[in-house]
Design a protein around this motif. Sequence first.
Motif, PDB file in Angstrom:
ATOM      1  N   CYS A 293      21.691  32.984 -75.937  1.00 54.82           N
ATOM      2  CA  CYS A 293      21.572  33.548 -74.591  1.00 54.82           C
ATOM      3  C   CYS A 293      22.813  33.159 -73.783  1.00 54.82           C
ATOM      4  N   CYS A 296      21.374  30.717 -70.575  1.00 51.66           N
ATOM      5  CA  CYS A 296      20.827  29.373 -70.734  1.00 51.66           C
ATOM      6  C   CYS A 296      21.144  28.734 -72.085  1.00 51.66           C
ATOM      7  N   CYS A 307      16.127  37.186 -73.456  1.00 47.51           N
ATOM      8  CA  CYS A 307      16.009  35.777 -73.816  1.00 47.51           C
ATOM      9  C   CYS A 307      14.562  35.318 -73.690  1.00 47.51           C
ATOM     10  N   GLU A 309      13.566  32.417 -73.347  1.00 46.45           N
ATOM     11  CA  GLU A 309      13.501  31.279 -72.441  1.00 46.45           C
ATOM     12  C   GLU A 309      13.627  31.697 -70.975  1.00 46.45           C
ATOM     13  N   CYS A 310      14.719  32.389 -70.643  1.00 48.61           N
ATOM     14  CA  CYS A 310      14.975  32.710 -69.238  1.00 48.61           C
ATOM     15  C   CYS A 310      14.871  34.204 -68.900  1.00 48.61           C
ATOM     16  N   SER A 312      16.956  36.619 -69.526  1.00 51.76           N
ATOM     17  CA  SER A 312      18.196  37.382 -69.342  1.00 51.76           C
ATOM     18  C   SER A 312      18.372  38.396 -70.475  1.00 51.76           C
TER      19      SER A 312
HETATM   20 ZN   LIG Z   1      18.225  32.465 -71.680  1.00 53.96          ZN
END
Ligand SMILES: [Zn+2]
Length: 370
Positions: A293, A296, A307, A309-310, A312
């Motif tokens: 990513c 992050c 992503c 996780e975040c 994006s």
């Molecule tokens: Zn991310």
Amino acid sequence: MSIIGAETFKWEDADKRNNIMFRMPRNIRFNDNIVVREDEIAVFFRDGKVLAYIDRPDRYALTSINAPIVGPIVKFLSGVQQQAEVIYLQKRVFDGKFGSKQPYPFRDKEFGLVNLRAFGEFRYKISSPANFVNQFIGTLNFATSAEVEERIREQVVVLVYDVLGDMKNQGLGVADIASNLTTIEQVILSRSKDHFDLYGVLIDKISGLYISLPEEVQKAVDTRSSMQVLGANYIQYQTGQAMRDAAQNPSGGAAGAGVGVGAGIGMGWTMLDSMRQSQQVPPAAPPQAAIRCPKCGTQNLATNKFCAECGSPLTSTQTSKCPNCGADVPPRSKFCPSCGVNISSMKKCGNCGAEVPATSKFCPECGKPL
Ligand SMILES: [Zn+2]
Ligand SMILES: [Zn+2]
Ligand SMILES: [Zn+2]
């Protein structure tokens, strides 16, 4: 200076309109005049062959005085054969629509034999007056623009089917078609260059491509793709669906028998839910390249668009080169936008390292079995 008996040829607006070509009903002779306007080409034609053409606007008297431009034409009009046909062509681009009359039988791995129909638009113009006239008038004896356009349209459909057939051999399934329409358009466009050269035609745009599937296949494809969003696969969805249907029909069906309707529905959905959960940890997932990513730094599966996780978007700006034709390929495209080859199905030859299609049994470079 006007000469008795000489005629003036010009493409009357009434005949022009949306006609790409116009074949003058009378033959031209020495001393006649010919008017060529900005957007036109005048082609001189005799015995099934193009003699010469004029594509500069002016009014030309076909006498020896105008030798620099009309000299060769005047030469053709003297001697034993003193006449030639005049065909006017338009220089501008034309728009055409194509649509298949006959369905294209596409053998799909999941859905079996599926009848496809393709529709779309194309833009074309004359690229070689000589080829155009030789092909349409010399070979086919076409006189009207409608005949010309019909011919081009049929050929575009042939090309669409060729491309679909080749991409199918590269692993394209009916369920992939909708998401690859732009690529398919581009492949058709790039192949049309060679195909239409002979016709003296250049296709400079293919747009609005729509490929229709039979209704029941379309439904299955839609259902399957919405299930993929949820993480359940199509078979599991159908199982869940069947249980729910059975539950909603109190007079019969295993799930409905002995239990209340509400319980039946609950059971169907609980089942689907547990299937979905078991899906979350695929037992033997094939190893996939990870995408980092940019925001992050989390490593994501190559198939992720965002992503994990975040959130994006994971749009890598790196384009790759097509192993078949060398064209730039946008990140994570399955098919090359230029030649249509299935990028994901290429493999490396263990002997010489050449990139070869996964379906090849022998390396086209060194000949070793793969
Ligand atoms: Zn991310
Ligand atoms: Zn390519
Ligand atoms: Zn090799």
